[in-house]
Design a protein around this motif. Structure first.
Motif, short mmCIF file in Angstrom:
data_model
loop_
_atom_site.label_atom_id
_atom_site.label_comp_id
_atom_site.label_asym_id
_atom_site.label_seq_id
_atom_site.Cartn_x
_atom_site.Cartn_y
_atom_site.Cartn_z
N PHE A 1 -0.60 -7.22 -0.52
CA PHE A 1 -0.27 -6.28 -1.53
C PHE A 1 -0.22 -4.73 -0.97
CE2 PHE A 1 -1.34 -10.16 -3.74
CZ PHE A 1 -0.65 -10.08 -5.10
N GLU A 2 0.30 -3.98 -1.54
CA GLU A 2 0.33 -2.53 -0.91
C GLU A 2 0.63 -1.63 -2.46
OE1 GLU A 2 2.77 0.12 2.20
OE2 GLU A 2 3.51 -1.88 1.72
N HIS A 3 0.10 -0.42 -2.24
CA HIS A 3 0.39 0.72 -2.96
C HIS A 3 0.25 2.00 -2.32
CE1 HIS A 3 1.05 -0.61 -7.12
NE2 HIS A 3 0.15 -1.29 -7.09
N SER A 4 1.15 2.77 -2.63
CA SER A 4 1.16 4.24 -2.10
C SER A 4 0.26 5.07 -2.97
CB SER A 4 2.41 4.94 -1.89
OG SER A 4 3.09 4.06 -1.13
N VAL A 5 -0.77 5.66 -2.50
CA VAL A 5 -1.88 6.35 -3.19
C VAL A 5 -2.13 7.92 -2.84
CG1 VAL A 5 -4.09 6.23 -4.34
CG2 VAL A 5 -2.73 4.33 -3.65
N ALA A 6 -2.15 8.73 -4.05
CA ALA A 6 -2.40 10.23 -3.59
C ALA A 6 -3.83 10.41 -3.82
CB ALA A 6 -1.90 11.05 -4.37
N VAL A 7 -4.73 11.25 -3.05
CA VAL A 7 -6.08 11.67 -3.07
C VAL A 7 -6.01 12.83 -4.27
CG1 VAL A 7 -8.26 12.24 -2.21
CG2 VAL A 7 -6.66 10.60 -0.95
N THR A 8 -6.38 12.91 -5.18
CA THR A 8 -6.63 14.06 -6.39
C THR A 8 -8.02 14.41 -6.65
OG1 THR A 8 -6.54 13.00 -8.48
CG2 THR A 8 -4.42 13.09 -7.10
N HIS A 9 -8.37 15.42 -7.16
CA HIS A 9 -9.67 15.71 -7.74
C HIS A 9 -10.04 14.93 -8.76
CE1 HIS A 9 -7.27 18.03 -10.45
NE2 HIS A 9 -8.40 17.88 -11.38
N ASN A 10 -9.20 14.17 -9.36
CA ASN A 10 -9.39 13.32 -10.37
C ASN A 10 -9.67 11.79 -9.83
OD1 ASN A 10 -9.33 15.18 -12.66
ND2 ASN A 10 -7.40 14.94 -12.51
#
Length: 269
Positions: free
Chosen positions: A240-249
């Motif tokens: 399984f895989e997802h592309s993820v962004a790091v954000t302040h939330n």
């Protein structure tokens, strides 16, 4: 144009993250279609045709096709194939199989990358459990994507969860990666390891989190096609895989249709 931190990791602006999200949604919608399309009697090549049309119909480009010579739009890995399976018409999916579908797309120069393992009809309960453990391990890794944590925390969370669920193998050679203006960028992300090591996670980083978990041994080998990775004991694998962004939330799951809200809101035991 593209900011990088001192480790060479690409840092996206809010505007660039929106472009990453658009590419991620192309991939998410394509995988959603493929999941609904899987049924006994289909071939992996049938799924590849569906995927290419779906991606191009959205004005995007399949990022896998031609990448280092890879001949298809998706990676389709069946049963003991861990990753990088080449879709062909040489085999038909059968009731009880599991198939990992890895998909990537480029939209306006930005990449999305995601994978899911799908049961073909009814599967053995041990395979259903393998898929559950692998998917949950991915989400455990994703929860580590908050500013201030370290890169190795991701693999630590993945491995800790998998080991807590039974005797499974995590192939040590394969893992996640940075993503942005290229499909594979720094850093490489192990699915195992000790916490608190490596670069500190920062807002604007985009990482593809992708655990691969085997029903048996962690050991793998590459077939003569020089792409397909299989387990050495012939037991099944899930991915399984997802592309993820790091954000302040916290993490923003770019390839999940809801941004990851439902799964990230679920309490962790």
């Amino acid at each position: 144009m593209f900011k990088r931190n001192r480790h060479g990791i690409q840092i996206k602006s809010p505007e660039q993250l929106e472009k990453m999200r658009a590419a991620g949604l192309v991939v998410g919608r394509t995988l959603d279609l493929l999941k609904r399309s899987v049924e006994p009697g289909m071939t992996p090549l049938d799924l590849d045709v569906i995927a290419e049309k779906a991606i191009r119909d959205e004005g995007a480009i399949p990022s896998f096709k031609g990448y280092q010579g890879f001949p298809a739009t998706i990676c389709a890995s069946v049963n003991d194939e861990v990753v990088h399976g080449i879709p062909t018409s040489a085999r038909k999916l059968r009731e009880g199989d599991v198939i990992s579908i890895d998909c990537g797309a480029i939209l306006e120069g930005w990449h999305g990358d995601s994978a899911v393992t799908v049961p073909v009809g009814e599967v053995d309960p041990k395979l259903a459990e393998l898929m559950r453990v692998t998917e949950e391990a991915m989400w455990r890794g994703i929860t580590a994507l908050t500013p201030g944590r370290h890169l190795s925390d991701i693999g630590y969370e993945v491995e800790r969860y998998v080991k807590s669920q039974g005797r499974f193998g995590i192939p040590p050679e394969y893992g996640g990666h940075g993503i942005g203006t290229e499909m594979h960028m720094d850093p490489w992300i192990a699915n195992h390891g000790r916490p608190g090591r490596g670069p500190v996670l920062e807002e604007g980083m985009c990482l593809a989190i992708e655990p691969m978990v085997n029903l048996g041994t962690e050991r793998t080998r590459v077939l003569t096609d020089e792409w397909t990775v299989v387990t050495v004991d012939g037991k099944q694998s899930a991915h399984f895989e997802h592309s993820v962004a790091v954000t302040h939330n916290g993490p923003w799951v770019l390839t999940a249709l809801d941004g990851g809200e439902e799964r990230l809101a679920q309490p962790k035991n």
